[in-house]
Scaffold this active site. Structure first.
Site, PDB file in Angstrom:
ATOM      1  N   HIS A 188       0.812  -1.218   0.000  1.00  0.00           N
ATOM      2  CA  HIS A 188       0.000   0.000   0.000  1.00  0.00           C
ATOM      3  C   HIS A 188       0.848   1.271   0.000  1.00  0.00           C
ATOM      4  O   HIS A 188       0.427   2.301  -0.523  1.00  0.00           O
ATOM      5  CB  HIS A 188      -0.956   0.002   1.190  1.00  0.00           C
ATOM      6  N   GLU A 431      -9.038 -14.422 -19.550  1.00  0.00           N
ATOM      7  CA  GLU A 431      -7.783 -14.519 -18.798  1.00  0.00           C
ATOM      8  C   GLU A 431      -7.266 -15.952 -18.711  1.00  0.00           C
ATOM      9  O   GLU A 431      -6.319 -16.220 -17.975  1.00  0.00           O
ATOM     10  CB  GLU A 431      -7.955 -13.925 -17.395  1.00  0.00           C
ATOM     11  N   ASP A 455      -3.181 -12.668 -15.796  1.00  0.00           N
ATOM     12  CA  ASP A 455      -3.357 -14.120 -15.687  1.00  0.00           C
ATOM     13  C   ASP A 455      -3.240 -14.814 -17.034  1.00  0.00           C
ATOM     14  O   ASP A 455      -2.710 -15.923 -17.117  1.00  0.00           O
ATOM     15  CB  ASP A 455      -4.715 -14.447 -15.056  1.00  0.00           C
ATOM     16  N   CYS A 502      -7.815  -5.006 -19.463  1.00  0.00           N
ATOM     17  CA  CYS A 502      -7.668  -4.426 -18.130  1.00  0.00           C
ATOM     18  C   CYS A 502      -6.415  -4.937 -17.417  1.00  0.00           C
ATOM     19  O   CYS A 502      -6.227  -4.668 -16.243  1.00  0.00           O
ATOM     20  CB  CYS A 502      -8.905  -4.706 -17.290  1.00  0.00           C
TER      21      CYS A 502
END
Length: 573
Positions: A188, A431, A455, A502
């Protein structure tokens, strides 16, 4: 004496400033702590948790008011963590055992962090940092300790693991750069730095000890180089590069309101990948996103003891859809895997969770969790343009089952007198190789494809993308991967549905030109990547892009493709 250290550059940019090391010896203060009675220590635990929750709620409001959406989202996740009844109950129990409020909180948060740290998925392993961050915040509250003293001049923050809350609560203009000892690109602290475009280097590991607070540093967020006590010549050279960096920043800012359109008028939609509804506004206003191509809804399901109900999800999706201002918001249904043990899913340990009970497979077997999400997405569609995207699809029967659930959801919503949209598009993430090969069939049954390259690449090439021993084989430009991507886009165009992407590949300007030439409609990426991709698209014609694609598809080696694209486009500004 000047020295050069090398890590991994993860956020491009040059920074020159003095170091501020953030390793606080909390154990020293805990050892000096003088505990009271067990009842008093339990009271301190409860009081500190409540105070930290209030502070985090105020931080969320402040960050949201400043349009710092991604940071606000992370602080909101921390607020949820600190108010987790499991954490408080465990800390209270340990206060009775250890007779020390600070040690009780540290022990309770460490137990929770250890669970995450043992997971296979890198993203969830890194959430252990957040849990420890929350625990340390509570302990500092008990001890009355203050945060780091930044001073008035910008600094380069240095630490093995920098707590996300530290970066989130320092004004951007006071952080020149970030240097981390650990090597994660998805922790993060890095996510927040990326949202603010702060130059960042990770992976210094043991070499971090060579940096002390007050040391003059130069960091190069592209190459991963860190100069400690730089020479005068180095300072002059890098200051010139900073001037060029600022010129480019101003140039990219001018592109925000312009379309991603080729010189001969062909347009591609550039949209944002988001993790929370709070991310949308910054993506649209700061980087020119034309909507959302991937709303990772699983973030709503994490850090909780039970699944979010329909109403909570509806409010989050509604806000995201509204902030897209008439542009499409694509909401991916819960993409949770067998290696992410949400307590309410009771997922058994699996030998290979990436090929196991995950994503849509869970949703179709747990309608009690999936139905509220479907209803919430349909309701959000009333407030703009919404789409529902299904992850990890490999069979047409899965799409058929979802369609049946959608119809059932509409009946339930009608009975409950809740408004819903009949125009929510349904698409799948491509994917897996199976999905890519079957796209001519799938295209007859869905409204769109979104290619999830992260993926798709690892499954196609049989390469674990987080395994350093084989990561050199993970290549988006592998001819086999390009062939599957082209097949997917061709199938969409032939059946008059749209195709997007994406995965991380969408944020590579060179790849964007190839994808555009293949006929892709939309590219979804981390919002700060949008200006770079837009700039290259606006510099080429569609005719030139197709010539480049023809050349690339005739090549046999990914290395040759990469070299050709660099030669062709690297000199364009």
């Amino acid at each position: 004496m000047s020295s050069k250290l090398r890590g991994k550059g993860v956020i491009a940019g040059i920074a020159i400033a003095k170091a501020l090391t953030l390793e606080q010896d909390l154990e020293k203060y805990v050892a000096l702590y003088n505990p009271g009675s067990v009842e008093a220590e339990i009271g301190k635990v409860k009081k500190a948790i409540g105070e930290v929750a209030d502070i985090l709620a105020e931080n969320v409001k402040t960050l949201t008011d400043k349009d710092m959406a991604e940071q606000a989202g992370i602080m909101e996740a921390h607020r949820v963590m600190v108010q987790d009844p499991m954490l408080e109950d465990n800390a209270v129990a340990k206060a009775g055992e250890l007779k020390s409020a600070p040690r009780a909180v540290l022990a309770a948060s460490e137990e929770s962090a250890a669970i995450f740290e043992n997971m296979e998925d890198s993203y969830f392993r890194e959430r252990a940092v957040d849990i420890r961050d929350v625990g340390k915040r509570v302990v500092r509250q008990i001890l009355g300790l203050k945060g780091p003293d930044i001073g008035s001049e910008p600094v380069i923050l240095c630490g093995h693991e920098i707590e996300p809350s530290v970066i989130a609560n320092i004004p951007t203009e006071q952080i020149a750069g970030v240097v981390l000892g650990q090597g994660s690109t998805t922790c993060h602290a890095v996510i927040i730095a990326k949202a603010r475009a702060i130059p960042t280097v990770v992976g210094l590991e043991a070499n971090l000890k060579d940096i002390k607070s007050g040391d003059q540093l130069i960091i190069n967020g592209e190459t991963g180089e860190v100069y400690v006590h730089p020479t005068e010549e180095q300072l002059i050279s890098f200051n010139e590069r900073i001037k060029e960096q600022n010129r480019l920043k101003e140039h990219y800012a001018q592109l925000t309101s312009l379309p991603a359109e080729t010189t001969d008028g062909h347009k591609v939609m550039l949209v944002a990948n988001i993790s929370t509804h709070l991310d949308v506004e910054a993506a649209v206003s700061n980087f020119g996103a034309e909507g959302v191509g991937l709303f990772r809804s699983e973030f709503l399901f994490m850090g909780r003891n039970e699944a979010p109900d329909e109403e909570m999800q509806f409010q989050a999706y509604k806000e995201a859809v509204e902030k897209c201002k008439g542009n499409l918001c694509v909401i991916r249904t819960m993409d949770i895997g067998g290696d992410k043990p949400l307590p309410y899913l009771n997922i058994p340990k699996e030998e290979n969770p990436f090929l196991g009970w995950r994503a849509l497979r869970i949703c179709l077997s747990r309608r009690d969790i999936f139905m509220p999400q479907v209803k919430a997405i349909l309701r959000a569609g009333v407030y703009g343009k919404a789409a529902m995207m299904l992850p990890m699809v490999i069979r047409l029967s899965e799409v058929d089952k979802v369609k049946q659930i959608i119809e059932e959801a509409k009946v339930l919503l009608s009975q409950e007198n809740k408004a819903y949209s009949d125009n929510v598009q349904l698409g799948i993430m491509v994917e897996t190789p199976a999905a890519a090969v079957m796209t001519p069939i799938f295209a007859k049954h869905v409204d769109f494809f979104s290619i999830g390259t992260n993926d798709l690449i690892q499954y196609t090439l049989a390469v674990d993308r987080v395994n350093s021993n084989v990561s050199y084989l993970y290549d988006p430009l592998n001819p086999g991967v390009l062939a599957l991507i082209k097949r997917t886009i061709d199938s969409a165009n032939e059946n008059k549905i749209w195709a997007g992407m994406c995965g991380e590949m969408a944020s590579d300007p060179h790849a964007a030109v190839l994808l555009m030439a293949m006929g892709i409609t939309e590219l979804s990426m981390s919002a700060p990547s949008i200006p770079r991709v837009k700039e290259l698209i606006r510099s080429v014609s569609m005719a030139e892009a197709k010539e480049v694609l023809d050349k690339v598809m005739s090549m046999e080696h990914a290395s040759d493709i990469k070299a050709y694209l660099h030669e062709k486009f690297d000199d364009r500004k």
